[in-house]
Design an enzyme around this catalytic site. Sequence first.
Site, mmCIF file in Angstrom:
data_model
loop_
_atom_site.group_PDB
_atom_site.id
_atom_site.type_symbol
_atom_site.label_atom_id
_atom_site.label_comp_id
_atom_site.label_asym_id
_atom_site.label_seq_id
_atom_site.Cartn_x
_atom_site.Cartn_y
_atom_site.Cartn_z
ATOM 1 N N CYS A 2 -26.330 -3.454 17.708
ATOM 2 C CA CYS A 2 -26.975 -2.151 17.832
ATOM 3 C C CYS A 2 -28.286 -2.144 17.059
ATOM 4 C CB CYS A 2 -26.058 -1.054 17.283
ATOM 5 S SG CYS A 2 -24.403 -1.041 18.006
ATOM 6 N N GLY A 3 -28.850 -0.952 16.956
ATOM 7 C CA GLY A 3 -30.005 -0.725 16.105
ATOM 8 C C GLY A 3 -29.863 0.626 15.442
#
Length: 674
Positions: A2-3
């Site tokens: 993810c970020g």
Amino acid sequence: MCGLSAFLNLQGRIESTPGLDEIPPTKGHVELEQSLDIIQHRGPDGRGLWLSPDRRVGLGHVRLSIVDLSPGGDQPFVDEEDGIYVVVNGELYGHEQYRRELANEYNFKGTSDCEIVIALYKHYGLSFLSHLRGEFALVLWDAKRERLFAARDRYGIKSLYYTIHENQLLVATEMKCFLKFGWKPQWCVETLRGHAWQFGHKTFFRGVYKVAPAHYLICEKYSSEIQQMMYWDTDYPDKRVLETRPEAEMIEGVRERLIEAVRIRLRADVPVGVYLSGGLDSSCVAGIIAHLMKHERAKLGSDDSGDVSLLRCFTIQFDKDSGADESDIAERTAEWLGAEFHPTPSWDVNGITKVAMSEKVHSLGLKVVLVGQGADEHFGGYNNFRPDAVQEPDLSWPASYLPDEEREKLWHDVQGSSGAVVSGSTETTSPSSTVRMVNHTQTIRQLAKIGQLPFLPWVDHYASAGDPETLLAESMDPRAREKMQTKWHPLHTSQYIWMKSYMPTISLRYVGDNVDMAYGVEGRLPFLDHHLNEYANQLPPSLKMKYDPATRSFNEKYILREAMRPFITDELYTRRKKPFSGPTQFKENGPIHRTFLRLLTKEDIEGLGFLDWGTIQSYLQRAFGGEDRVAFRKAVLIAQLLSSCSSLGSRRQSHPTMWFPFKSPYKADRYRVL
């Protein structure tokens, strides 16, 4: 997987908190959304935000769905009862155990591995990080304690940066997220001159810092006093203590722990593949996967068929006459395993090859690949370690004994043949105190010189801040420096320094997570499992890099090679280490040369203000006209520096400005790009 992006308004930003109906509904929301737009490629499957009622805190997350594909895995994770909110990037292994143990204390909303963070934080407090196993970066907000907490995994597999801009603490997976909060990047020439971006907390840019591997950042009561603290560190045995375990037992110990590290990284609710080069490390991983599928009917991500022919192996394929291609060996390995082979043609070097591979993986619908990085650092795989492996006798393993005269001659012989890592010189002008600080180890000299840039003369003003080798040595934890001088064998000292500098800052960034995630692909690294490495670190150094007096040759990663014998081909078992490196020789006026001419122009170099155009011109001439490998590497480095300008906006209008912490005799405005 993810970020993330987060902000915290510090004391003084809001003099008085208005009523909730007076707070603009878009306050903080727009900036956070726009910062997530920049890293959307890291999480194309979902997005979530949480903002505090007073808009002083915001957490944002883009999701690559891998474990628990349902909305139960969406982030931020929220515990309204105790006011705890968290966003996590990465994978946490062994989460099933903690779910069982903490089920009576915490109401889990889904089956995501990352949801255990809140439960563990509530149960263990700040000590919860020692219970996390995997690759991760996270940001947590404890509303009751008014505490923002951010942390990064032990080895720095996942990135995490922070800065303070206009009384806002900004934390994000990538620095580009800060742009949407009004941050304007400024080059820090002092950091570039001292190579300090390669170790510790600093980056290329003024006021932007890394959360260091195995560290957490903490900010309480909206204060601008921000602390970083180490929560874990590696250790090595006392070099004077005799090892009493038989070799066969230690070989089996490595085998068991690596198999377990691979086994837990196969768990996912999506398909899983593997990156396979022609080397030992990735072949070990692929061999173990095939073994687990055949003999344990282990699931390969979402596939539970046990059919090894469904294991997809991805390999970079260079031109056959380049001298860098290993795809034939990789293909023979895949055929031996009975796995599916996917070569990815590439003409460029290192980092870009990983982009090409992640694009290929993504095109076939995969989100997860297992990767072989991390073995060289922990099992003595680099030629650069050779001088330090024989600098002192290995008293812990008498079978490795060499007469002092022979060992000293070998030490002198291998110093000149170990080679620089990327570019730079082994020569040093560092003070003798620096040399003693690291017990005369040689690897630090090469590491400190990596990435040397052709600075203009005025940059030498920063030499008073310290030479790169001294700065690198001083960046080490004081307790570790003490052990370097009194306890650790020089090989272990070099492994420690490498793990704290080159591995997280260059290896894991340049050909690691940031490149894989360009196409939404998560790399999992079994060799960077801390359970495996805490065991490997305690092994005698001469069983990692073993010297054979009869053949006068080194057998690097000896104990790993022996442990993996059942899972690899005879060809790989006997093959010596060859570093992963793409071609460095390209035709003059060919497509690569023309690309560099377009990237490295006099206008842009002089626009930076601190690099010497004449020297860079000579690099280009020697790289493509004279086939100079070192000059080519230096040209690549400078092209990357300029490309970082492009990634931050228009190349001419948005060059990061430079920072002068002193009054330059060369008039600062002359070098400032507006």
